[in-house]
Scaffold this motif. Sequence first.
Motif, PDB file in Angstrom:
ATOM      1  N   SER A   1      -5.882  -2.023  -4.553  1.00 38.90           N
ATOM      2  CA  SER A   1      -7.160  -2.517  -4.038  1.00 38.90           C
ATOM      3  C   SER A   1      -7.026  -3.936  -3.495  1.00 38.90           C
ATOM      4  O   SER A   1      -7.618  -4.280  -2.460  1.00 38.90           O
ATOM      5  CB  SER A   1      -8.218  -2.481  -5.147  1.00 38.90           C
ATOM      6  OG  SER A   1      -8.372  -1.170  -5.644  1.00 38.90           O
TER       7      SER A   1
ATOM      8  N   VAL B   1      -5.336  -3.649  -0.119  1.00 39.92           N
ATOM      9  CA  VAL B   1      -6.272  -3.148   0.900  1.00 39.92           C
ATOM     10  C   VAL B   1      -7.204  -4.260   1.357  1.00 39.92           C
ATOM     11  O   VAL B   1      -7.485  -4.422   2.559  1.00 39.92           O
ATOM     12  CB  VAL B   1      -7.078  -1.948   0.351  1.00 39.92           C
ATOM     13  CG1 VAL B   1      -8.219  -1.585   1.295  1.00 39.92           C
ATOM     14  CG2 VAL B   1      -6.166  -0.745   0.146  1.00 39.92           C
TER      15      VAL B   1
ATOM     16  N   ILE C   1       0.841  -1.206   0.000  1.00 38.32           N
ATOM     17  CA  ILE C   1       0.000   0.000   0.000  1.00 38.32           C
ATOM     18  C   ILE C   1       0.872   1.251   0.000  1.00 38.32           C
ATOM     19  O   ILE C   1       0.616   2.212  -0.736  1.00 38.32           O
ATOM     20  CB  ILE C   1      -0.944  -0.011   1.223  1.00 38.32           C
ATOM     21  CG1 ILE C   1      -1.971  -1.135   1.075  1.00 38.32           C
ATOM     22  CG2 ILE C   1      -1.646   1.335   1.366  1.00 38.32           C
ATOM     23  CD1 ILE C   1      -2.807  -1.374   2.318  1.00 38.32           C
TER      24      ILE C   1
END
Length: 336
Positions: A75, A78, A57
Amino acid sequence: MDVDYVEYEDYTPDNESDNNITTELPFGSSQPSLSHVLVAINILISVIGLGGNSLVIWICLWKMKRTVITTWYLSVAVSDFLFCAFLPLEVFYMMTSHWPFGLVLCKVTSSALFLNMYSYVFLLVLISVDRCVMISFPVWSHNHRTVGKALGVVVLVWVLSALLTLPSLIFRQTTVRGSVTQCYTSYMGPSKHKAVVLTRFICGFLIPFLVIVFCSSVLCVKLRRLTIKSTKPYKVMAALILSFFICWVPYHSFVLSESDLKNHSVEVLETGLKVGTTLAAANSFISPVLYVFIGNDFKKILKRSLTSRIEEAMAEDFRTVGLNHSKSKSMEIVKS
C-alpha cells in the motif's frame, strides 16, 4: 501539489478583484538557479520513484507470500507510485509556468502530494500499531491478524486520506493570463487557508507523530525484554518513520510560518516552501531504497529474481545455437 506555487494572501491574478482570495506566486518568480536545481531533483524523484515503487509492487504481488506486513508495504508503494505518476506534469509546469492540461488534472495533480502524505503517514501508523500489537499481544495477534482484515483497514485509510485531500480538489483553480494558463489555489479567504493548513498539520503530522512515538516507545521496552532472531523488520519500520518526518518537517514548518506572513520574509518563505515541497516529494522514492538496503527479504528476492531472469535470457540465447544443456540447467534455476 504546492511545488509550483507558494501561497500568499496579498497576491491575486489579473482577473480576480477580491482581496480576500488566497492565491499563489509563481514558482520561478525568484532565484531561477534554485528553481532549475529543484526541477532536476524532481525529475530524478519521478524516474527513481516510478521505477523503484514499480519494483516493490511487483515483488509484493508476485514474489512474496501475501502477509499483513507485505500488504502494508504494498500500500505504501502504491501511494508513492501514484504520486510519482503525476509528478511529471508538475515538473513540466515548473519548467514552463504554463498549465495546458485542463482544470481536472490541475485539481487531481495538485492533490497527489497530499493524498500521498495522508495515506503514507496513516500506513506508517498502521505498521507501528501492528508491530506493537504483535509484540504486546502475540496470541490475540496470531488469532485475529489476517490479510483480509488488513486489506479492509487499508481501504479505510485510503477513504480517509481522500476525504482529507478534498480541499485541494475544491480550492485548486485555473486562470488564463494572456497566452498562459495558470494552476493556482484560491481559498476564498485567509480563514479557510489557515483551517486547511492546520488540518494538514494536525491530521497529517501531529496526531500520527504522537501515535507512532507511543508505539515506538512500547516496542523499545518490549524488545529489550524479548530475545528475537532478527530486528530487520523493526529497522525497516524505524527507517520509514524517520525518513517521513525528515522529509515533511521542513514543509509543515514553512507552511505554518506562511499563515503568519506579516512576521516573516516573503522571499524566505518562498524559498523554504520550494525546498520543503521538493524534500516532501523525495519521500516517495526513499521507501524502495530502504527496502533494498535494509529489508533482507526484499534484497534476497530481488537478487534471486534478477539472477533468474538473466539465466533464463541466456538459456534462450544458447538454445538458438544448440546449447541445450545450458538451457536445461538455467530452467531448473528458474523453477527453483
